[in-house]
Structure formats: C-alpha cells, structure tokens
Design an enzyme around this catalytic site. Structure first.
Site, mmCIF file in Angstrom:
data_model
loop_
_atom_site.group_PDB
_atom_site.id
_atom_site.type_symbol
_atom_site.label_atom_id
_atom_site.label_comp_id
_atom_site.label_asym_id
_atom_site.label_seq_id
_atom_site.Cartn_x
_atom_site.Cartn_y
_atom_site.Cartn_z
ATOM 1 N N ASP A 88 0.842 -1.196 0.000
ATOM 2 C CA ASP A 88 0.000 0.000 0.000
ATOM 3 C C ASP A 88 0.872 1.240 0.000
ATOM 4 O OD1 ASP A 88 -2.405 1.365 -0.132
ATOM 5 O OD2 ASP A 88 -2.858 1.195 1.991
ATOM 6 N N GLY A 89 0.277 2.331 -0.451
ATOM 7 C CA GLY A 89 0.901 3.638 -0.407
ATOM 8 C C GLY A 89 -0.059 4.630 0.210
ATOM 9 N N HIS A 139 -9.680 -0.242 2.433
ATOM 10 C CA HIS A 139 -10.503 0.225 3.556
ATOM 11 C C HIS A 139 -11.823 -0.543 3.650
ATOM 12 C CE1 HIS A 139 -7.539 3.393 3.855
ATOM 13 N NE2 HIS A 139 -7.728 3.628 2.574
ATOM 14 N N ASP A 147 -4.487 -2.508 -3.276
ATOM 15 C CA ASP A 147 -5.761 -1.819 -3.497
ATOM 16 C C ASP A 147 -5.624 -0.758 -4.586
ATOM 17 O OD1 ASP A 147 -4.436 0.262 -2.190
ATOM 18 O OD2 ASP A 147 -5.686 0.164 -0.394
ATOM 19 N N ASP A 181 -1.752 -0.468 5.139
ATOM 20 C CA ASP A 181 -2.170 0.934 5.169
ATOM 21 C C ASP A 181 -1.575 1.619 6.410
ATOM 22 O OD1 ASP A 181 -3.894 3.219 4.242
ATOM 23 O OD2 ASP A 181 -4.765 2.876 6.225
ATOM 24 N N GLU A 224 2.386 3.854 -4.021
ATOM 25 C CA GLU A 224 1.829 2.542 -4.350
ATOM 26 C C GLU A 224 2.829 1.735 -5.182
ATOM 27 O OE1 GLU A 224 -0.985 1.219 -3.302
ATOM 28 O OE2 GLU A 224 -2.349 2.865 -2.832
#
Length: 143
Positions: free
Chosen positions: A9-10, A124, A69, A134, A46
């Site tokens: 994730d970023g 999320h 994501d 995250d 990301e």
C-alpha cells in the site's frame, strides 16, 4: 515452491505531499517493510511499495502474489498497460508522459525477471492485511 502472498500500500498526506509506503507478508504480517518521502504522490508510493517488496522478497526467485488496493498497479500488469507504454515511447493513452517512469521501468524489469502475479483488493474494506499495510504506509509518512 508455494507462492508468497504480499500485501502492499501507499499513502500520501496531500497529493502531492509527504507520503509513505508499506508491504507485509500474509497471513501474519512478517516480514514487512516501509518507508517514506517528503514530497511525493499516492500513486508513486503505491508503485514504490511493490518495487521494494519484490526486490526484497523475490530476488531469489520466490514466486510472489502481490495484493494491492491500487488499480493503477494491478491493471498495469494484469491488463498489460506497460506494453503499450513502452511501445508508445512511455506516453499514456492521452499522449502524455507516463508518471513515475523512474519506478515503473525497474518494477517492470523485476516482474519480468521473476514469478509475480497481481491481485486487487478493495481498500478500507476490513481486510486485515490491507489494513495493516495501510497503517505501515501512514506511519512511514514523514511528519
């Protein structure tokens, strides 16, 4: 050899702004990695998360499944956007320069050299591993 599942994730505070990236191996989150930049974008973070994860975990040929994501990252490989980018001189469908080519080029190289697949996960949405990466990305964001 079984495929290692790695979530990435970023995050970015402002876009652009300070940002962070993180990755962790499923199911328990270990090993993991994270870092950040003072002036960046969410998309850049990301991409960097995936690049760092593959460089760290796939260098020995370990098969990896990257779970992200980011549709930007997943579609780049699953829909082979990168092939068109290369063919078009690193221009996107709008004839604009592809953002983050300094990260995309080495990422494409390590993906091609290894055994890497990509899967999208809704962000999320309560997925424990997506939530973990995250948190790693947010915590790595310079303050």
């Amino acid at each position: 050899m079984s495929r290692l599942v790695v979530f990435t994730d970023g995050a970015c505070s402002g876009n652009p702004g300070p940002g962070g990236w993180g990755w962790a191996v499923s199911p328990d989150g270990e090993p993991s990695g994270s870092g950040g930049e003072t002036a960046t974008t969410n998309q850049r973070m990301e991409v960097y998360a995936v690049l760092d994860a593959i460089r760290t975990l796939g260098a020995d040929g370990t098969p990896l499944e990257i779970v992200s994501d980011s549709t930007y990252v997943v579609k780049c490989f699953n829909d082979r956007w990168w092939v068109k980018w290369e063919r078009n001189g690193w221009k996107n469908s709008k004839k604009q320069p592809v953002a983050n080519t300094d990260l995309w080029k080495p990422l494409i190289e390590v993906v091609q050299a290894g055994d890497v697949t990509f899967r999208w996960v809704k962000g999320h949405s309560g997925d424990p591993m997506n939530d973990l990466v995250d948190r790693l990305a947010v915590a790595a964001t310079p303050r």
